[in-house]
Design an enzyme around this catalytic site. Sequence first.
Site, PDB file in Angstrom:
ATOM      1  N   TYR A 123      51.978 101.335 -15.221  1.00 18.93           N
ATOM      2  CA  TYR A 123      51.249  99.809 -14.931  1.00 18.93           C
ATOM      3  C   TYR A 123      50.865  99.276 -16.089  1.00 18.93           C
ATOM      4  O   TYR A 123      50.999  97.958 -16.312  1.00 18.93           O
ATOM      5  CB  TYR A 123      49.912 100.385 -14.114  1.00 18.93           C
ATOM      6  N   ASP A 132      49.627  97.787  -9.433  1.00 20.99           N
ATOM      7  CA  ASP A 132      48.460  98.578  -9.617  1.00 20.99           C
ATOM      8  C   ASP A 132      47.723  98.682  -8.113  1.00 20.99           C
ATOM      9  O   ASP A 132      48.417  98.393  -7.207  1.00 20.99           O
ATOM     10  CB  ASP A 132      47.470  98.058 -10.252  1.00 20.99           C
ATOM     11  N   GLU A 156      43.085  96.344 -20.451  1.00 19.85           N
ATOM     12  CA  GLU A 156      43.988  97.197 -19.529  1.00 19.85           C
ATOM     13  C   GLU A 156      43.463  98.429 -19.687  1.00 19.85           C
ATOM     14  O   GLU A 156      43.388  99.302 -18.545  1.00 19.85           O
ATOM     15  CB  GLU A 156      45.437  96.830 -19.761  1.00 19.85           C
TER      16      GLU A 156
END
Length: 291
Positions: A121, A139, A38
């Site tokens: 996020y 996102d 991520e």
Amino acid sequence: MPESNRLLEPILDWYAGNARDLPWRAPGASPWSILVSEIMLQQTPVVRVLPVWTEWMERWPTPASLARESPGEAVRHWGRLGYPRRALNLHACARAITERHGGEVPTGHDALLALPGVGEYTAAAVASFAFKGRHAVLDTNVRRVLARAVSGQEYPPKATTPPERRLAASLLPDADRAPVWAVAVMELGALVCTARAARCADCPISDLCAWRLAGKPAHDGPARRGQTYAGTDRQCRGRLLAVLRQAHGAVPKDALDVVWDDAPQRERALDGLVTDGLAEVLDDGTYRLPG
DNA sequence: CAAGCGTGGGC
DNA sequence: TGCCCAAGCTT
């Protein structure tokens, strides 16, 4: 009760047949490997992340293994992914996780949010993908899909707004399906409902999409971005850091001077790298990655 | 909160 | 070709 989510089943069905086979989505992917993915994926395309992520997972399969390294090693193995402060963030995450969380990636949204480089996020994504929590994962892909399908706009606002958060929250399915819903909407935005040249013919919700039904009106308002890169401090920092990354050990200043002509800008950029913790000055005036 | 922060690929 | 974009975060 909120109105039921009519997008849910078509998008879940589409995802079942069209999901990419990404390694951080494998059933055995560890929370750490998902956190690393991520952070790497922030503002960076999947195809560029894949080889670096693979190398990192072989080299540093656990937070503890990265925490033992110097921050400079993280920066070196970041390669050319861009935004190298993310390498420092991941290194700081590794140390925070080993020191404060017993070496295990924390499971809760708030604890994740407290980690360096983890924002709204990323906290929601890790809580959802790694720990199967029920969170709105907003996102750029999801924001664009919702802007089009629900709001009838080609693009979402520049920054995430409270109405967007409310909308995303209202669409969350039950706890069992929330994680797959989150990843499925992201995937739809990444593969079909793309920023340019949306592939509406392949879209499972094209018959429900407010934007398509309105005739796909063009985005109104000012152009959304305008960042040139050539000649900027950013480009200069990138050049300087590339020298430090490729050298093992200290670099004489001459070796940095030759990669950028404008001396005042070069000095400013170098100072910035030091301030940001991406470079160190030694007593003899040489430079290196942070030790 | 707008600006700063890398890099490379597609059109 | 230049412009836009890519699973954002921080200050």
